[in-house]
Design a protein around this motif. Structure first.
Motif, PDB file in Angstrom:
ATOM      1  N   VAL A   1      -6.081  -5.805   3.225  1.00  0.00           N
ATOM      2  CA  VAL A   1      -5.430  -7.070   3.539  1.00  0.00           C
ATOM      3  C   VAL A   1      -4.715  -7.620   2.313  1.00  0.00           C
ATOM      4  CG1 VAL A   1      -6.856  -7.706   5.492  1.00  0.00           C
ATOM      5  CG2 VAL A   1      -7.638  -8.234   3.200  1.00  0.00           C
ATOM      6  N   SER A   2      -4.326  -6.744   1.408  1.00  0.00           N
ATOM      7  CA  SER A   2      -3.612  -7.181   0.217  1.00  0.00           C
ATOM      8  C   SER A   2      -2.146  -7.422   0.548  1.00  0.00           C
ATOM      9  CB  SER A   2      -3.720  -6.126  -0.887  1.00  0.00           C
ATOM     10  OG  SER A   2      -2.957  -4.991  -0.543  1.00  0.00           O
ATOM     11  N   ARG A   3      -1.427  -7.980  -0.389  1.00  0.00           N
ATOM     12  CA  ARG A   3      -0.002  -8.196  -0.169  1.00  0.00           C
ATOM     13  C   ARG A   3       0.741  -6.867  -0.062  1.00  0.00           C
ATOM     14  NH1 ARG A   3       2.406  -9.963  -6.007  1.00  0.00           N
ATOM     15  NH2 ARG A   3       0.991  -8.670  -7.203  1.00  0.00           N
ATOM     16  N   TYR A   4       0.204  -5.817  -0.665  1.00  0.00           N
ATOM     17  CA  TYR A   4       0.826  -4.502  -0.555  1.00  0.00           C
ATOM     18  C   TYR A   4       0.674  -3.938   0.849  1.00  0.00           C
ATOM     19  CZ  TYR A   4       0.829  -5.035  -5.567  1.00  0.00           C
ATOM     20  OH  TYR A   4       1.021  -5.525  -6.827  1.00  0.00           O
ATOM     21  N   ALA A   5      -0.458  -4.202   1.491  1.00  0.00           N
ATOM     22  CA  ALA A   5      -0.659  -3.754   2.874  1.00  0.00           C
ATOM     23  C   ALA A   5       0.307  -4.465   3.810  1.00  0.00           C
ATOM     24  CB  ALA A   5      -2.106  -4.004   3.295  1.00  0.00           C
ATOM     25  N   ILE A   6       0.563  -5.720   3.547  1.00  0.00           N
ATOM     26  CA  ILE A   6       1.509  -6.472   4.377  1.00  0.00           C
ATOM     27  C   ILE A   6       2.913  -5.894   4.227  1.00  0.00           C
ATOM     28  CG2 ILE A   6       2.605  -8.730   4.676  1.00  0.00           C
ATOM     29  CD1 ILE A   6      -0.150  -9.923   3.868  1.00  0.00           C
TER      30      ILE A   6
ATOM     31  N   TRP B   1       5.878   5.058  15.413  1.00  0.00           N
ATOM     32  CA  TRP B   1       5.329   3.973  16.222  1.00  0.00           C
ATOM     33  C   TRP B   1       3.805   4.016  16.222  1.00  0.00           C
ATOM     34  CZ3 TRP B   1       7.519  -0.252  18.373  1.00  0.00           C
ATOM     35  CH2 TRP B   1       8.908  -0.324  18.343  1.00  0.00           C
ATOM     36  N   LEU B   2       3.218   5.215  16.322  1.00  0.00           N
ATOM     37  CA  LEU B   2       1.759   5.328  16.279  1.00  0.00           C
ATOM     38  C   LEU B   2       1.208   4.883  14.931  1.00  0.00           C
ATOM     39  CD1 LEU B   2       1.240   8.709  18.151  1.00  0.00           C
ATOM     40  CD2 LEU B   2       0.726   6.400  18.988  1.00  0.00           C
ATOM     41  N   ASP B   3       1.908   5.215  13.849  1.00  0.00           N
ATOM     42  CA  ASP B   3       1.499   4.762  12.528  1.00  0.00           C
ATOM     43  C   ASP B   3       1.540   3.242  12.448  1.00  0.00           C
ATOM     44  OD1 ASP B   3       0.977   4.619   9.706  1.00  0.00           O
ATOM     45  OD2 ASP B   3       3.134   4.480   9.385  1.00  0.00           O
ATOM     46  N   MET B   4       2.605   2.656  12.950  1.00  0.00           N
ATOM     47  CA  MET B   4       2.747   1.204  12.902  1.00  0.00           C
ATOM     48  C   MET B   4       1.644   0.524  13.724  1.00  0.00           C
ATOM     49  SD  MET B   4       5.787  -1.155  14.430  1.00  0.00           S
ATOM     50  CE  MET B   4       5.295  -0.771  16.093  1.00  0.00           C
ATOM     51  N   ILE B   5       1.458   0.965  14.952  1.00  0.00           N
ATOM     52  CA  ILE B   5       0.452   0.354  15.822  1.00  0.00           C
ATOM     53  C   ILE B   5      -0.955   0.609  15.291  1.00  0.00           C
ATOM     54  CG2 ILE B   5      -0.557   0.441  18.145  1.00  0.00           C
ATOM     55  CD1 ILE B   5       2.337   1.058  19.136  1.00  0.00           C
ATOM     56  N   GLY B   6      -1.208   1.828  14.841  1.00  0.00           N
ATOM     57  CA  GLY B   6      -2.520   2.154  14.289  1.00  0.00           C
ATOM     58  C   GLY B   6      -2.848   1.342  13.053  1.00  0.00           C
ATOM     59  N   GLY B   7      -1.870   1.151  12.186  1.00  0.00           N
ATOM     60  CA  GLY B   7      -2.100   0.352  10.988  1.00  0.00           C
ATOM     61  C   GLY B   7      -2.438  -1.083  11.314  1.00  0.00           C
ATOM     62  N   VAL B   8      -1.748  -1.644  12.279  1.00  0.00           N
ATOM     63  CA  VAL B   8      -2.033  -3.025  12.677  1.00  0.00           C
ATOM     64  C   VAL B   8      -3.423  -3.116  13.306  1.00  0.00           C
ATOM     65  CG1 VAL B   8      -1.334  -4.862  14.260  1.00  0.00           C
ATOM     66  CG2 VAL B   8       0.387  -3.664  12.931  1.00  0.00           C
ATOM     67  N   ILE B   9      -3.756  -2.171  14.181  1.00  0.00           N
ATOM     68  CA  ILE B   9      -5.070  -2.197  14.835  1.00  0.00           C
ATOM     69  C   ILE B   9      -6.182  -2.023  13.811  1.00  0.00           C
ATOM     70  CG2 ILE B   9      -6.579  -0.912  16.402  1.00  0.00           C
ATOM     71  CD1 ILE B   9      -4.088  -0.458  18.158  1.00  0.00           C
ATOM     72  N   PHE B  10      -6.018  -1.081  12.874  1.00  0.00           N
ATOM     73  CA  PHE B  10      -7.052  -0.870  11.863  1.00  0.00           C
ATOM     74  C   PHE B  10      -7.201  -2.089  10.971  1.00  0.00           C
ATOM     75  CE2 PHE B  10      -6.142   3.916  12.175  1.00  0.00           C
ATOM     76  CZ  PHE B  10      -7.062   4.055  13.186  1.00  0.00           C
ATOM     77  N   ASN B  11      -6.107  -2.748  10.647  1.00  0.00           N
ATOM     78  CA  ASN B  11      -6.194  -3.945   9.815  1.00  0.00           C
ATOM     79  C   ASN B  11      -6.883  -5.082  10.550  1.00  0.00           C
ATOM     80  OD1 ASN B  11      -5.466  -3.632   7.207  1.00  0.00           O
ATOM     81  ND2 ASN B  11      -3.368  -4.282   7.451  1.00  0.00           N
TER      82      ASN B  11
END
Length: 152
Positions: free
Chosen positions: A82-87, A123-133
């Motif tokens: 949840v760092s600024r780099y993750a955002i 798209w899977l990377d984007m959705i997966g990253g949001v879900i994992f976060n």
């Protein structure tokens, strides 16, 4: 060295196969036409004979998809935070997925099954990253209110 590490944390590494496709697709389509590019990416690069005797031809698109799947695995497992780099990483992943979808819809050289599957990976990377976060986010933190005790 710290700067390179921060860049690695921020930039989605699925950008690599997308850029390779865009480079070859853009150059080939602009010089020889999109039809030549789409035919050449599906043409077998090398042929392997299986133990059964059956031939197995691998195309450039197949190799690019294999690289994309391996990168997707590392992209999804390299950790979320949840760092600024993750955002910034998630923002760039959204931009990459939207750019891929736009290129697939708008440019003839990108209207291939290979690029569609690369777009799907983005798209899977984007959705997966949001879900994992979301799943790894703290359930209560500074400034969180306790709704259960409100109004008692």
């Amino acid at each position: 060295m710290l700067v390179l590490r921060r860049i690695f944390e921020m930039v989605p590494i699925l950008t690599i196969p997308v850029l390779i496709y865009a480079l070859f697709g853009g150059v080939t389509a602009s010089t020889r036409g999109p039809d030549v590019f789409t035919q050449s990416i599906e043409k077998g690069v090398f042929l392997l004979t299986m133990p059964s005797g059956a031939p197995w031809a691998l195309s450039g698109g197949d190799l690019l998809l294999m690289m994309g799947l391996i990168i997707l695995f590392f992209e999804l497992t390299r950790g979320v935070g949840v760092s600024r780099y993750a955002i910034i990483h998630h923002t760039l992943a959204v931009l990459l997925a939207l750019s891929c979808a736009g290129a697939f819809l708008m440019f003839e050289a990108f209207a291939t099954s290979t690029f569609f599957l690369l777009t799907l990976m983005c798209w899977l990377d984007m959705i997966g990253g949001v879900i994992f976060n979301i799943a790894s986010a703290p359930s209560g933190g500074r400034g969180a209110s306790n709704y259960d005790s409100y109004g008692d």
